[in-house]
Write a protein that holds these residues in place. Structure first.
Motif, PDB file in Angstrom:
ATOM      1  N   TYR A 152       0.837  -1.212   0.000  1.00 42.77           N
ATOM      2  CA  TYR A 152       0.000   0.000   0.000  1.00 42.77           C
ATOM      3  C   TYR A 152       0.867   1.256   0.000  1.00 42.77           C
ATOM      4  N   ARG A 175      -4.400   6.351  -1.614  1.00 44.66           N
ATOM      5  CA  ARG A 175      -3.774   5.041  -1.366  1.00 44.66           C
ATOM      6  C   ARG A 175      -3.555   4.720   0.096  1.00 44.66           C
ATOM      7  N   TYR A 187      -5.514   6.514  -9.676  1.00 46.51           N
ATOM      8  CA  TYR A 187      -5.407   5.054  -9.624  1.00 46.51           C
ATOM      9  C   TYR A 187      -6.585   4.370 -10.298  1.00 46.51           C
TER      10      TYR A 187
END
Ligand code: ZN
Length: 329
Positions: free
Chosen positions: A22, A261, A290
């Motif tokens: 991550y 994120r 993303y």
């Protein structure tokens, strides 16, 4: 623990396990390799999915507020200069959060800063992307889940339609969490702002204090290590949990807006999980950075890569205006 909070907890375990993935801006999930539609087709598909849905769960995250000009949190932007200019000049902060983390020598100045921060969001008008979203939700049965603390959604909708799981700038709590209590921050903030004037200090007697133990108050928000997860917090999770459980067998559309994120555990991954597990669920995400659609749900949704403000505007412009922007019961 409520149903939705439980989902978040499960996701959090996964997040700790794969933290490195991550942190690198990736996801441990296997992603779809399906080719994305063109932008125009995606907007059409978004409108179609909204049309066909029996109900919509909106997940509004930081990217949504930033898209509408609420971009003063992380950088030395024009909006940061506009609202925090006197502190930026004095201390060289770059973004509103930097000042929240700073150790001011005087409590009076620390509160001058906190009051400025809260006043900025409390007084901000409802921003354009939220109004466009509102147009898209006209006539729909919906519920809002948000990690934004800036009160944009509650300016548009009644409290029972909004779950603010990371807190809300309109409330104070005890900085020591001595009691399970939250109270109004709007009036004390207004008084501090007035008394501060052009300076950066508030009078000592205006520093807000806990009515139970006398310790300093603190905004009821996550992010500083003392977030009060008591009855108000549980209530926020209760609203979203009940809404999803009540509608679990319907055509429910999970609409994710602007998840970053570092916090996939509150909106994004629970939405993926629900899309996979509820019989008629659909999923659409709008994200400017993303393009993450898990393989497991590739036939149940899509990601629109693009500027959130533009996507919502382009979609909303194909919907007739009724009473967008008015607070609805
Ligand atoms: Zn207290």
């Amino acid at each position: 623990m409520s149903f939705y909070e439980n989902l978040v907890m499960q996701t959090q375990l996964n997040y700790s396990r794969y933290y490195g993935v991550y942190a690198a801006g990736k996801t441990p999930y296997e992603l779809a390799d399906k080719k994305a539609l063109t932008y125009e087709k995606q907007i059409e598909a978004l409108l179609q999915e909204l049309e066909e849905a029996d109900c919509v769960v909106v997940g509004g995250a930081s990217g949504l507020s930033a898209a509408g000009g609420g971009d003063f949190y992380y950088g030395n932007t024009p909006s940061f200069q506009k609202y925090f200019g006197k502190f930026a000049k004095k201390y060289g902060f770059e973004g509103a959060f930097a000042g929240m983390q700073f150790s001011f020598a005087a409590r009076e100045e620390r509160w001058g800063y906190i009051a400025t921060f809260l006043n900025t969001t409390q007084k901000a008008p409802v921003r354009e992307p939220y109004l466009d979203l509102d147009r898209l939700l006209q006539g729909k049965d919906f519920h809002i889940l948000t990690t934004n603390q800036d009160t944009q959604f509650v300016k548009l909708y009644p409290e029972e339609k909004v779950s603010e799981i990371q807190g809300d700038h309109r409330f104070f709590q005890c900085s020591r969490c001595c009691e399970d209590d939250t109270w109004d921050a709007v009036k004390p903030v207004e008084e501090m702002i007035q008394a501060m004037g052009e300076g950066t200090f508030v009078p000592t007697e205006l520093i807000p204090r806990c009515p139970h133990c006398g310790a300093e108050a603190f905004p009821w928000v996550r992010g500083y290590g003392n977030f009060l997860q008591g009855k108000k917090y549980d209530g926020e999770y209760q609203k979203i949990s009940e809404y999803i459980q009540k509608n679990r067998d319907k055509k429910i559309l999970f609409l994710e807006l602007g998840v970053g994120r570092m916090t996939p555990m509150f909106i994004q991954e629970p939405f993926w999980n629900l899309t996979l597990n509820l019989p008629k669920a659909r999923y659409i995400a709008v994200n400017d950075r993303y393009d993450f659609l898990p393989k497991e749900i590739e036939d149940r949704g899509m990601v629109i890569m693009g500027d959130i403000a533009r996507v919502l505007k382009d979609a909303a412009e194909s919907v007739p205006v009724k009473n967008a922007g008015k607070k609805r019961a």
